[in-house]
Write a protein that holds these residues in place. Structure first.
Motif, PDB file in Angstrom:
ATOM      1  N   TYR A 178       0.844  -1.203   0.000  1.00  0.00           N
ATOM      2  CA  TYR A 178       0.000   0.000   0.000  1.00  0.00           C
ATOM      3  C   TYR A 178       0.875   1.247   0.000  1.00  0.00           C
ATOM      4  O   TYR A 178       1.997   1.233   0.485  1.00  0.00           O
ATOM      5  N   ARG A 185       1.273   5.606   0.689  1.00  0.00           N
ATOM      6  CA  ARG A 185       0.778   6.747   1.462  1.00  0.00           C
ATOM      7  C   ARG A 185       1.062   8.006   0.645  1.00  0.00           C
ATOM      8  O   ARG A 185       2.222   8.282   0.312  1.00  0.00           O
ATOM      9  N   LEU A 235      -4.428   6.750   0.974  1.00  0.00           N
ATOM     10  CA  LEU A 235      -3.724   5.478   0.960  1.00  0.00           C
ATOM     11  C   LEU A 235      -4.334   4.594  -0.122  1.00  0.00           C
ATOM     12  O   LEU A 235      -5.561   4.524  -0.238  1.00  0.00           O
ATOM     13  N   TRP A 277      -4.511   0.843  -1.753  1.00  0.00           N
ATOM     14  CA  TRP A 277      -4.319  -0.565  -1.406  1.00  0.00           C
ATOM     15  C   TRP A 277      -4.581  -1.411  -2.643  1.00  0.00           C
ATOM     16  O   TRP A 277      -5.721  -1.456  -3.123  1.00  0.00           O
ATOM     17  N   SER A 313      -1.710  -3.693   5.907  1.00  0.00           N
ATOM     18  CA  SER A 313      -0.674  -3.140   6.768  1.00  0.00           C
ATOM     19  C   SER A 313      -0.347  -4.167   7.848  1.00  0.00           C
ATOM     20  O   SER A 313      -1.135  -5.076   8.128  1.00  0.00           O
ATOM     21  N   HIS A 372      -0.076  -2.236  13.883  1.00  0.00           N
ATOM     22  CA  HIS A 372       0.695  -1.052  14.267  1.00  0.00           C
ATOM     23  C   HIS A 372      -0.058  -0.181  15.258  1.00  0.00           C
ATOM     24  O   HIS A 372      -1.277  -0.277  15.393  1.00  0.00           O
ATOM     25  N   HIS A 412      -0.453   4.096  16.659  1.00  0.00           N
ATOM     26  CA  HIS A 412      -0.591   5.382  15.979  1.00  0.00           C
ATOM     27  C   HIS A 412       0.161   6.482  16.696  1.00  0.00           C
ATOM     28  O   HIS A 412      -0.247   7.649  16.696  1.00  0.00           O
ATOM     29  N   MET A 432     -10.249   7.847   9.598  1.00  0.00           N
ATOM     30  CA  MET A 432     -10.070   7.161   8.332  1.00  0.00           C
ATOM     31  C   MET A 432     -11.413   7.064   7.602  1.00  0.00           C
ATOM     32  O   MET A 432     -12.430   6.731   8.215  1.00  0.00           O
ATOM     33  N   HIS A 450      -4.146  -1.865  15.367  1.00  0.00           N
ATOM     34  CA  HIS A 450      -4.909  -2.451  14.268  1.00  0.00           C
ATOM     35  C   HIS A 450      -4.025  -2.735  13.064  1.00  0.00           C
ATOM     36  O   HIS A 450      -2.868  -2.339  13.018  1.00  0.00           O
ATOM     37  N   MET A 467      -4.947  -2.980   8.626  1.00  0.00           N
ATOM     38  CA  MET A 467      -5.991  -2.851   7.606  1.00  0.00           C
ATOM     39  C   MET A 467      -5.670  -3.828   6.494  1.00  0.00           C
ATOM     40  O   MET A 467      -4.506  -4.105   6.222  1.00  0.00           O
ATOM     41  N   HIS A 522      -6.898   9.323   5.161  1.00  0.00           N
ATOM     42  CA  HIS A 522      -6.513   9.257   6.579  1.00  0.00           C
ATOM     43  C   HIS A 522      -6.115  10.634   7.076  1.00  0.00           C
ATOM     44  O   HIS A 522      -5.393  11.358   6.398  1.00  0.00           O
ATOM     45  N   TYR A 560      -4.330  12.377  10.442  1.00  0.00           N
ATOM     46  CA  TYR A 560      -3.630  12.145  11.710  1.00  0.00           C
ATOM     47  C   TYR A 560      -3.371  13.473  12.397  1.00  0.00           C
ATOM     48  O   TYR A 560      -2.894  14.417  11.782  1.00  0.00           O
ATOM     49  N   PRO A 581       4.923   0.248   7.832  1.00  0.00           N
ATOM     50  CA  PRO A 581       3.937  -0.757   8.190  1.00  0.00           C
ATOM     51  C   PRO A 581       3.250  -1.407   6.998  1.00  0.00           C
ATOM     52  O   PRO A 581       2.252  -2.079   7.150  1.00  0.00           O
TER      53      PRO A 581
HETATM   54  N1  LIG Z   1      -1.954   3.949   9.957  1.00  0.00           N
HETATM   55  C1  LIG Z   1      -1.408   3.377   8.742  1.00  0.00           C
HETATM   56  C2  LIG Z   1      -2.443   3.014   7.753  1.00  0.00           C
HETATM   57  S1  LIG Z   1      -3.578   1.931   8.361  1.00  0.00           S
HETATM   58  O1  LIG Z   1      -3.267   0.612   8.170  1.00  0.00           O
HETATM   59  O2  LIG Z   1      -4.424   2.425   9.280  1.00  0.00           O
HETATM   60  C3  LIG Z   1      -0.483   4.355   8.073  1.00  0.00           C
HETATM   61  O3  LIG Z   1      -0.556   5.553   8.342  1.00  0.00           O
HETATM   62  O4  LIG Z   1       0.332   3.916   7.249  1.00  0.00           O
END
Ligand SMILES: N[C@@H](CS(=O)O)C(=O)O
Ligand SMILES: [Fe+2]
Length: 284
Positions: free
Chosen positions: A82, A84, A99, A101, A107, A110, A112, A119, A223, A225, A238, A240, A280
């Motif tokens: 994937y 970013r 993102l 996929w 992913s 991971h 945060h 998201m 989590h 994804m 996404h 953040y 990730p």
């Molecule tokens: N948090 C992950 C994407 S996801 O799998 O939520 C990232 O920023 O790469």
């Protein structure tokens, strides 16, 4: 404290009440923000205030109805993992990215980095799999939440009631050297590997459909994804806050964390030069 009063301008561990962070279900509200640019400028307005509540951000993101013509210039896929793609750096207060996929891309498990993560699914479908924190790792937010622990030499008889997770980090007592209970019970792998390995526990799965918005932070768990389709790609948006450039990924079999840098595949629609480093995006 009501959910409306959670200030997501701050790191998760700096929030004063954690109950309000528990937004577990995808939000489905359709309103009328008519483009990605409008959404981004609305977000700038919201984040220019000193107080930003989580639900306000969620509602804004839900109000935008996905249309590929708004975001296709950011949607750059890679064959292997994937990607970013930065859309906007939010004046330092947040960053928003797309993102992409490919079929089957996922992913790794991971965290945060003590940030708030919103998201929204723009295209295709994604599955979110949540995990409990491994017993061996303590996130910032739970350090803050933790009340004084009972010590084996009885200096304090305070009970630890941790409402958020069953996080249980034990270590040798500084005073008498007595081993922690968990360490005694679960150290089968420890002698061989030097690491107290434990399979990570899945605590939930959520399927996201187009325009669904969901939210996670470290208090709610970890989590990964996954794009469950073997044919179609998926695209997600996404946000953040605060922005972060590294997080931890976890080995699902042992719970062992590794700090990794997170990088952009493209910024503002322009592809970055390829830098080989881990993030990730590694497949299960
Ligand atoms: N948090 C992950 C994407 S996801 O799998 O939520 C990232 O920023 O790469
Ligand atoms: Fe994530």
């Amino acid at each position: 404290m009501e959910i409306e009063s959670a200030n997501c301008k701050h790191r998760v561990s700096e929030c004063t009440d954690f109950n309000q962070l528990n937004i577990e279900r995808p939000l489905k509200i359709v309103q009328d923000i008519d483009g990605l640019e409008t959404l981004v400028s609305e977000l700038h307005k919201v984040f220019s205030k000193s107080y930003v509540n989580i639900q306000e951000v969620q509602k804004l993101m839900s109000s935008y109805k996905s249309d590929p013509k708004h975001w296709k210039k950011y949607a750059k896929f890679d064959r292997f993992r994937y990607t970013r793609n930065l859309v906007d750096a939010g004046n330092g207060a947040f960053n928003i990215m797309i993102l992409c996929w490919g079929p089957g891309h996922a992913s790794a498990i991971h965290d945060h980095a003590d940030s708030h993560c919103f998201m929204k699914l723009l295209s295709g479908s994604l599955e979110e799999v949540r995990y409990d924190w491994p017993n061996t790792v303590e996130p910032e937010v739970l350090k803050k939440l933790k009340k004084p622990t009972r010590r084996c030499c009885s200096e304090s008889e305070d009970n630890v009631v941790n409402k958020m997770t069953n996080l249980d980090i034990t270590s040798d007592c500084d005073n008498c050297g007595q081993k922690g209970k968990i360490e005694n019970e679960k150290c089968t792998d420890y002698e061989e590997t030097g690491y107290n390995a434990q399979e990570m526990e899945e605590i939930g799965r959520t399927r996201l459909d187009v325009d669904d918005v969901c939210y996670i932070n470290d208090a709610l768990g970890l989590h990964r994804m996954e794009n469950p389709s073997h044919v179609d790609g998926a695209v997600s948006l996404h946000l953040y806050c605060p922005p972060f450039d590294s997080c931890r990924v976890f080995d699902s079999r042992t719970g062992k964390p590794t700090e990794v840098k997170v990088t952009f595949w493209s910024m503002y629609g322009k592809k970055m030069k390829r830098v080989i480093e881990s993030d990730p995006a590694d497949q299960e």
